[in-house]
Design a protein around this motif. Structure first.
Motif, PDB file in Angstrom:
ATOM      1  N   ALA A  85      30.671  57.282  26.614  1.00 48.91           N
ATOM      2  CA  ALA A  85      31.866  56.928  25.848  1.00 48.91           C
ATOM      3  C   ALA A  85      32.439  58.111  25.073  1.00 48.91           C
ATOM      4  O   ALA A  85      33.487  57.988  24.438  1.00 48.91           O
ATOM      5  N   GLY A  86      31.738  59.256  25.089  1.00 44.54           N
ATOM      6  CA  GLY A  86      32.251  60.454  24.440  1.00 44.54           C
ATOM      7  C   GLY A  86      31.906  60.622  22.974  1.00 44.54           C
ATOM      8  O   GLY A  86      32.499  61.456  22.291  1.00 44.54           O
ATOM      9  N   TRP A  87      30.927  59.863  22.476  1.00 48.16           N
ATOM     10  CA  TRP A  87      30.578  59.947  21.055  1.00 48.16           C
ATOM     11  C   TRP A  87      29.504  60.988  20.766  1.00 48.16           C
ATOM     12  O   TRP A  87      29.458  61.531  19.661  1.00 48.16           O
ATOM     13  N   VAL A  88      28.613  61.224  21.723  1.00 43.45           N
ATOM     14  CA  VAL A  88      27.560  62.218  21.538  1.00 43.45           C
ATOM     15  C   VAL A  88      27.462  63.069  22.798  1.00 43.45           C
ATOM     16  O   VAL A  88      27.980  62.711  23.852  1.00 43.45           O
ATOM     17  N   ARG A  89      26.784  64.191  22.632  1.00 40.03           N
ATOM     18  CA  ARG A  89      26.429  64.992  23.802  1.00 40.03           C
ATOM     19  C   ARG A  89      24.972  65.369  23.628  1.00 40.03           C
ATOM     20  O   ARG A  89      24.427  65.320  22.533  1.00 40.03           O
ATOM     21  N   THR A  90      24.357  65.699  24.743  1.00 39.36           N
ATOM     22  CA  THR A  90      22.973  66.123  24.685  1.00 39.36           C
ATOM     23  C   THR A  90      22.900  67.550  25.205  1.00 39.36           C
ATOM     24  O   THR A  90      23.600  67.918  26.147  1.00 39.36           O
TER      25      THR A  90
ATOM     26  N   ASP B  80      12.304  73.009  24.136  1.00 35.72           N
ATOM     27  CA  ASP B  80      11.603  73.198  25.405  1.00 35.72           C
ATOM     28  C   ASP B  80      12.330  72.381  26.478  1.00 35.72           C
ATOM     29  O   ASP B  80      13.213  71.596  26.183  1.00 35.72           O
ATOM     30  N   ALA B  81      11.933  72.535  27.698  1.00 33.17           N
ATOM     31  CA  ALA B  81      12.648  71.907  28.815  1.00 33.17           C
ATOM     32  C   ALA B  81      12.503  70.390  28.821  1.00 33.17           C
ATOM     33  O   ALA B  81      13.283  69.706  29.471  1.00 33.17           O
ATOM     34  N   ARG B  82      11.540  69.857  28.081  1.00 37.88           N
ATOM     35  CA  ARG B  82      11.303  68.412  28.095  1.00 37.88           C
ATOM     36  C   ARG B  82      12.149  67.648  27.088  1.00 37.88           C
ATOM     37  O   ARG B  82      12.250  66.434  27.169  1.00 37.88           O
ATOM     38  N   THR B  83      12.719  68.327  26.108  1.00 44.67           N
ATOM     39  CA  THR B  83      13.455  67.612  25.062  1.00 44.67           C
ATOM     40  C   THR B  83      14.943  67.900  25.148  1.00 44.67           C
ATOM     41  O   THR B  83      15.368  68.952  25.631  1.00 44.67           O
ATOM     42  N   ARG B  84      15.708  66.928  24.686  1.00 45.02           N
ATOM     43  CA  ARG B  84      17.157  67.059  24.600  1.00 45.02           C
ATOM     44  C   ARG B  84      17.561  66.757  23.161  1.00 45.02           C
ATOM     45  O   ARG B  84      17.066  65.811  22.560  1.00 45.02           O
ATOM     46  N   GLN B  85      18.445  67.561  22.622  1.00 46.95           N
ATOM     47  CA  GLN B  85      18.988  67.325  21.291  1.00 46.95           C
ATOM     48  C   GLN B  85      20.259  66.486  21.434  1.00 46.95           C
ATOM     49  O   GLN B  85      21.096  66.768  22.290  1.00 46.95           O
ATOM     50  N   VAL B  86      20.384  65.474  20.602  1.00 46.07           N
ATOM     51  CA  VAL B  86      21.571  64.634  20.568  1.00 46.07           C
ATOM     52  C   VAL B  86      22.429  65.125  19.415  1.00 46.07           C
ATOM     53  O   VAL B  86      21.946  65.297  18.299  1.00 46.07           O
ATOM     54  N   THR B  87      23.698  65.351  19.699  1.00 43.03           N
ATOM     55  CA  THR B  87      24.612  65.841  18.669  1.00 43.03           C
ATOM     56  C   THR B  87      25.945  65.110  18.787  1.00 43.03           C
ATOM     57  O   THR B  87      26.294  64.592  19.851  1.00 43.03           O
ATOM     58  N   LEU B  88      26.674  65.074  17.689  1.00 41.61           N
ATOM     59  CA  LEU B  88      27.989  64.426  17.687  1.00 41.61           C
ATOM     60  C   LEU B  88      29.005  65.272  18.433  1.00 41.61           C
ATOM     61  O   LEU B  88      28.955  66.495  18.393  1.00 41.61           O
TER      62      LEU B  88
END
Length: 166
Positions: free
Chosen positions: A84-89, A94-102
């Motif tokens: 929906a365009g509210w967050v991006r990852t 490390d390669a196993r984790t993704r950060q969620v950001t606005l």
């Protein structure tokens, strides 16, 4: 107690009215977003968006813990919010984790979302003041009762008495 001979036990539900009430209230909140032309926003996204705004980027696991949801449930929600365009990852440490950001789209409305959250909480407090037994008190009382005997144990006890479970 439900009639064991009933062909459809789902016709009886003590808490269905509560779920329907909450859905109706969420629909009213969604209507406020529509009136402000905040397209594609679901009331169920707001806590996570506000949490990310207040605390900055988090991994899905950190965000899940922060809002008291399972990693799996939050992962699905983040995927929907990303769509929906509210967050991006973005890649984490490390390669196993993704950060969620606005996204910028979310940052533009986060002040309105915080205002809606405050107004919703104030409206709920007003509503609770109008009724003889506030829902927040009901929840606390149920939690205390479940400390004495878990919901699992209560259901298991009823199932032990039901020949249909055997």
């Amino acid at each position: 107690m439900a009639d064991p001979r009933s062909p459809d036990p789902t016709q009886e539900s003590l808490w269905r009215p509560l779920r329907l009430l909450q859905a109706a209230m969420d629909a009213d909140i969604a209507r406020l977003y529509d009136e402000r032309q905040i397209d594609g926003l679901r009331p169920s996204y707001v806590m996570e968006l506000l949490r990310l705004h207040a605390h900055g980027p988090m991994t899905i696991a950190e965000l899940a813990e922060s809002v008291q949801r399972t990693h799996s449930a939050l992962s699905q929600k983040v995927a929907a919010m990303r769509e929906a365009g509210w967050v991006r990852t973005v890649a984490g440490d490390d390669a196993r984790t993704r950060q969620v950001t606005l996204t910028d789209k979310a940052r533009r409305v986060v002040g309105r979302l915080a205002a809606e959250w405050r107004a919703t909480e104030a409206a709920l407090a007003e509503l609770e003041a109008e009724i003889p037994y506030p829902l927040s008190r009901v929840v606390a009382d149920i939690e205390r009762a479940l400390e004495h005997r878990s919901f699992h144990d209560r259901i298991a006890g009823k199932l032990a008495e039901d020949p249909g479970w055997g």
